[in-house]
Scaffold this motif. Sequence first.
Motif, mmCIF file in Angstrom:
data_model
loop_
_atom_site.group_PDB
_atom_site.id
_atom_site.type_symbol
_atom_site.label_atom_id
_atom_site.label_comp_id
_atom_site.label_asym_id
_atom_site.label_seq_id
_atom_site.Cartn_x
_atom_site.Cartn_y
_atom_site.Cartn_z
ATOM 1 N N GLN A 131 38.808 48.907 44.200
ATOM 2 C CA GLN A 131 38.402 50.279 44.472
ATOM 3 C C GLN A 131 39.596 51.217 44.604
ATOM 4 O OE1 GLN A 131 35.003 51.348 44.704
ATOM 5 N NE2 GLN A 131 34.904 49.345 43.715
ATOM 6 N N PRO B 90 38.276 53.999 41.086
ATOM 7 C CA PRO B 90 37.821 55.150 41.885
ATOM 8 C C PRO B 90 38.931 55.875 42.655
ATOM 9 C CG PRO B 90 36.425 53.214 42.268
ATOM 10 C CD PRO B 90 37.654 52.746 41.553
ATOM 11 N N TRP B 91 39.914 55.112 43.157
ATOM 12 C CA TRP B 91 40.989 55.699 43.971
ATOM 13 C C TRP B 91 42.345 55.302 43.388
ATOM 14 C CZ3 TRP B 91 40.532 58.685 48.513
ATOM 15 C CH2 TRP B 91 39.232 58.838 49.005
ATOM 16 N N GLN C 36 34.271 64.275 41.689
ATOM 17 C CA GLN C 36 33.853 62.908 41.988
ATOM 18 C C GLN C 36 34.300 61.864 40.971
ATOM 19 O OE1 GLN C 36 29.581 62.984 42.528
ATOM 20 N NE2 GLN C 36 29.691 64.292 44.321
#
Length: 240
Positions: free
Chosen positions: A8, A52-53, A124
């Motif tokens: 993640q 995502p990060w 997002q």
Amino acid sequence: MKDLGELQHMAIIMDGNGRWATLRNLPRALGHRAGAEAVRRCIKAAFHHGIPWLTLYAFSSENWKRSEEEVIALTGLLQYYVRHELANLHKEGVKIHIIGDISRFGVSLQHELLTAQKLTQHNQNLNLVLALSYGGRDELVQATRNIGKEIEAGLIKSEDISESLFRRYLFTASMPDPDLIVRTSGECRLSNFLLWQSAYAEFVFLDVLWPDFNEHNFEQALKIFSRRERRFGRRPEVRA
């Protein structure tokens, strides 16, 4: 490569700009400029692989100890990058987070960094964390100091302190801990980066100078990560 769903958060210590320039008999400032191009490639790769990060160690608290000329070049390049890349990052749905003590930067750069965060706050597609004037030890000291102030004010008690409470006082309070930390240039150390958050991260050290970092190197790090067995302090299972 196995499913990377558990990945993640990927954090990168971008190292080697100065050596890259020295090897080419170029000013160190040009090494930092070439490093900015590698940042673009890295963000593109993160999009491609659905990470995502992504946290980039862009300016450490120790960088202030460098020569005045190099600090000016670094901060100037940072301001140029934010100013000229912000529109595109926003269009791509990148949400920008800043961690570190940005009060040490000039007023103009502080304003642009805060503007970048505000403009992109609802995006997002990718969380891009820029560690700027950041030091892990300083982060822990600040967290401890703020907890102490709240104890003195009677807002919390010393026995209330736990890992989860302490986490709330970190710069990264709202972020997941990094699953993978990558360092370029062949050096094998953390250099005061995410000391608390890296407790169970996997580390990959690549023998490539940051300005040469590309999607192949990004994928190389992912492949190494995919072969790791993450235990989080647990013993490995014994199979019959």
